[in-house]
Design a protein around this motif. Structure first.
Motif, PDB file in Angstrom:
ATOM      1  N   ILE A   1      -0.562  -7.184   2.907  1.00  0.00           N
ATOM      2  CA  ILE A   1       0.098  -7.065   1.605  1.00  0.00           C
ATOM      3  C   ILE A   1      -0.916  -6.703   0.528  1.00  0.00           C
ATOM      4  O   ILE A   1      -0.658  -5.838  -0.323  1.00  0.00           O
ATOM      5  CB  ILE A   1       0.825  -8.381   1.250  1.00  0.00           C
ATOM      6  N   LEU A   2      -2.087  -7.316   0.545  1.00  0.00           N
ATOM      7  CA  LEU A   2      -3.115  -7.031  -0.458  1.00  0.00           C
ATOM      8  C   LEU A   2      -3.620  -5.597  -0.358  1.00  0.00           C
ATOM      9  O   LEU A   2      -3.804  -4.915  -1.377  1.00  0.00           O
ATOM     10  CB  LEU A   2      -4.278  -8.016  -0.296  1.00  0.00           C
ATOM     11  N   ILE A   3      -3.839  -5.118   0.858  1.00  0.00           N
ATOM     12  CA  ILE A   3      -4.297  -3.734   1.049  1.00  0.00           C
ATOM     13  C   ILE A   3      -3.223  -2.757   0.566  1.00  0.00           C
ATOM     14  O   ILE A   3      -3.517  -1.756  -0.101  1.00  0.00           O
ATOM     15  CB  ILE A   3      -4.635  -3.477   2.531  1.00  0.00           C
ATOM     16  N   THR A   4      -1.986  -3.063   0.894  1.00  0.00           N
ATOM     17  CA  THR A   4      -0.873  -2.214   0.457  1.00  0.00           C
ATOM     18  C   THR A   4      -0.784  -2.179  -1.063  1.00  0.00           C
ATOM     19  O   THR A   4      -0.559  -1.125  -1.668  1.00  0.00           O
ATOM     20  CB  THR A   4       0.455  -2.739   1.041  1.00  0.00           C
ATOM     21  N   PHE A   5      -0.974  -3.321  -1.681  1.00  0.00           N
ATOM     22  CA  PHE A   5      -0.947  -3.426  -3.147  1.00  0.00           C
ATOM     23  C   PHE A   5      -1.986  -2.497  -3.773  1.00  0.00           C
ATOM     24  O   PHE A   5      -1.680  -1.740  -4.702  1.00  0.00           O
ATOM     25  CB  PHE A   5      -1.209  -4.867  -3.562  1.00  0.00           C
ATOM     26  N   VAL A   6      -3.206  -2.536  -3.260  1.00  0.00           N
ATOM     27  CA  VAL A   6      -4.279  -1.690  -3.797  1.00  0.00           C
ATOM     28  C   VAL A   6      -3.933  -0.210  -3.657  1.00  0.00           C
ATOM     29  O   VAL A   6      -4.119   0.579  -4.600  1.00  0.00           O
ATOM     30  CB  VAL A   6      -5.617  -1.997  -3.084  1.00  0.00           C
ATOM     31  N   CYS A   7      -3.408   0.179  -2.511  1.00  0.00           N
ATOM     32  CA  CYS A   7      -3.039   1.585  -2.277  1.00  0.00           C
ATOM     33  C   CYS A   7      -1.977   2.051  -3.265  1.00  0.00           C
ATOM     34  O   CYS A   7      -2.054   3.167  -3.807  1.00  0.00           O
ATOM     35  CB  CYS A   7      -2.551   1.771  -0.849  1.00  0.00           C
ATOM     36  N   CYS A   8      -0.990   1.207  -3.520  1.00  0.00           N
ATOM     37  CA  CYS A   8       0.084   1.564  -4.455  1.00  0.00           C
ATOM     38  C   CYS A   8      -0.439   1.646  -5.882  1.00  0.00           C
ATOM     39  O   CYS A   8      -0.040   2.529  -6.658  1.00  0.00           O
ATOM     40  CB  CYS A   8       1.221   0.551  -4.365  1.00  0.00           C
ATOM     41  N   MET A   9      -1.348   0.737  -6.246  1.00  0.00           N
ATOM     42  CA  MET A   9      -1.914   0.759  -7.595  1.00  0.00           C
ATOM     43  C   MET A   9      -2.737   2.025  -7.841  1.00  0.00           C
ATOM     44  O   MET A   9      -2.806   2.519  -8.966  1.00  0.00           O
ATOM     45  CB  MET A   9      -2.779  -0.474  -7.825  1.00  0.00           C
ATOM     46  N   ILE A  10      -3.348   2.551  -6.796  1.00  0.00           N
ATOM     47  CA  ILE A  10      -4.107   3.800  -6.929  1.00  0.00           C
ATOM     48  C   ILE A  10      -3.188   4.927  -7.377  1.00  0.00           C
ATOM     49  O   ILE A  10      -3.543   5.743  -8.244  1.00  0.00           O
ATOM     50  CB  ILE A  10      -4.805   4.157  -5.600  1.00  0.00           C
ATOM     51  N   ILE A  11      -1.988   4.981  -6.816  1.00  0.00           N
ATOM     52  CA  ILE A  11      -1.010   5.999  -7.234  1.00  0.00           C
ATOM     53  C   ILE A  11      -0.630   5.793  -8.691  1.00  0.00           C
ATOM     54  O   ILE A  11      -0.500   6.757  -9.462  1.00  0.00           O
ATOM     55  CB  ILE A  11       0.245   5.951  -6.341  1.00  0.00           C
ATOM     56  N   GLY A  12      -0.453   4.537  -9.100  1.00  0.00           N
ATOM     57  CA  GLY A  12      -0.111   4.249 -10.485  1.00  0.00           C
ATOM     58  C   GLY A  12      -1.195   4.704 -11.447  1.00  0.00           C
ATOM     59  O   GLY A  12      -0.908   5.304 -12.493  1.00  0.00           O
ATOM     60  N   VAL A  13      -2.457   4.419 -11.108  1.00  0.00           N
ATOM     61  CA  VAL A  13      -3.578   4.854 -11.950  1.00  0.00           C
ATOM     62  C   VAL A  13      -3.643   6.373 -12.008  1.00  0.00           C
ATOM     63  O   VAL A  13      -3.847   6.970 -13.082  1.00  0.00           O
ATOM     64  CB  VAL A  13      -4.910   4.284 -11.411  1.00  0.00           C
ATOM     65  N   LEU A  14      -3.457   7.020 -10.871  1.00  0.00           N
ATOM     66  CA  LEU A  14      -3.487   8.483 -10.817  1.00  0.00           C
ATOM     67  C   LEU A  14      -2.407   9.083 -11.711  1.00  0.00           C
ATOM     68  O   LEU A  14      -2.666  10.035 -12.471  1.00  0.00           O
ATOM     69  CB  LEU A  14      -3.314   8.947  -9.374  1.00  0.00           C
TER      70      LEU A  14
END
Length: 337
Positions: free
Chosen positions: A101-114
């Motif tokens: 879940i934590l790894i998935t969270f980081v990946c999704c946040m990268i899209i948000g920042v982008l």
């Protein structure tokens, strides 16, 4: 100076009219379907309705934050799919669900920042920027498990851990109500407070109302825009986990069309796609209207095409009403001398 009545003060809040209209429509729609098919009123159907509505509410919250700034996020559905696939793939590989879940969270946040950088800093049109990240996120969803859906998550983390994950996000109940609903309500309360009671919330409305004036007032457009896209990515991340819990596996097509569902939930509830206006209370009403329509039309045997047609007409009408109100058609014209 004459004080306004409490009722008038409530209606004076920008976006409250749209929210209350959506709630009134919800009541009418629900009663109408219940009269046609009394099974709509059954306790189990209500529970299923609340659980299904929760997904639309969560993604609607994310899209609403973006819409209020006058932007849009087309990557929501793909981030949902990416979230479901990354989490499921990691768990089938034996990774602890919490770590997955934590790894998935980081990946999704990268899209948000982008998204925030592309739209806020580099000034790309939000439609184009998020269309690009939509394809990127969906591509990741396909590639993460070698262009195929995952096996059952229990095959990697074990039956007990797999069932616990599914119960937390979809099948389990707390106080007799599905956990999915409680997750949605917690997210709603947190982001409702942030939007209505904090400086960041005021900045979001300011950008949507007049971005140039917001800049002159000291608002950081880049930071605030990025924050809204992070909220959107977070909501997509949560819905991805819910869909993963529902299926017990990862599906590459998970979240397909959810960006449109998110727009519908916000717009039906009075969130203006032109920016600067709307309340998350309206998003709650809009998500409820959407799911009640879908549920009711299913229960009376309406074809999928008819369901989409009805909801599409309602969305167009909601946007048209917003444009009409903004143009002042309903304002009183000054009396001629």
């Amino acid at each position: 100076m004459k004080k306004q009545s409490p009722l008038k003060r409530i209606f004076a809040i920008r976006g409250m009219g749209g929210a209350l209209t959506a709630f009134a429509g919800l009541i009418i729609i629900y009663i109408a379907f219940g009269i046609i098919n009394p099974a709509v009123f059954s306790g189990q159907n209500v529970m299923n309705l609340l659980r299904s509505m929760s997904k639309y509410l969560i993604i609607g919250i994310g899209q609403s934050y973006v819409l209020i700034t006058g932007n849009i996020d087309l990557s929501i559905g793909s981030v949902v799919g990416m979230s479901a696939m990354i989490a499921a793939t990691l768990m089938t590989m034996g990774v602890n669900p919490v770590v997955a879940i934590l790894i998935t969270f980081v990946c999704c946040m990268i899209i948000g920042v982008l998204n925030g950088i592309l739209v806020g800093k580099w000034k790309l049109p939000p439609f184009i920027a998020t269309l690009g990240t939509m394809f990127v996120a969906r591509g990741v969803a396909y590639m993460v498990n070698g262009n195929r859906n995952t096996d059952a998550i229990a095959s990697g983390v074990g039956k007990d851990a797999g069932e616990t994950f599914q119960n937390v996000f979809y099948y389990g109940k707390t106080l007799g109500v599905y956990n999915t609903f409680w997750i949605a309500i917690i997210i709603f309360i947190v982001f409702f407070f942030l939007l209505s009671k904090t400086r960041t919330g005021r900045h979001i409305y300011a950008i949507g109302s007049n971005v140039d004036a917001a800049k002159l007032s000291g608002v950081s457009v880049v930071k605030t825009t990025t924050k809204t896209y992070l909220v959107s990515a977070f909501c997509s991340f949560v819905v991805g986990l819910i869909l993963c819990g529902q299926a017990g596996m990862g599906n590459m097509e998970a979240g397909n069309m959810y960006e449109m569902y998110a727009v519908a939930a916000g717009v039906i509830g009075g969130i203006s796609p032109l920016g600067g206006t709307g309340l998350l209370l309206g998003t709650l009403a809009g998500a409820s209207v959407w799911q009640t329509l879908e549920n009711g039309l299913n229960m009376i045997g309406a074809q999928v095409g008819i369901q989409r047609l009805v909801i599409g007409i309602i969305v167009v009408f909601a946007v048209l009403l917003d444009v009409v109100v903004r143009n002042g058609v309903f304002k009183k014209k000054p009396a001629k001398n």
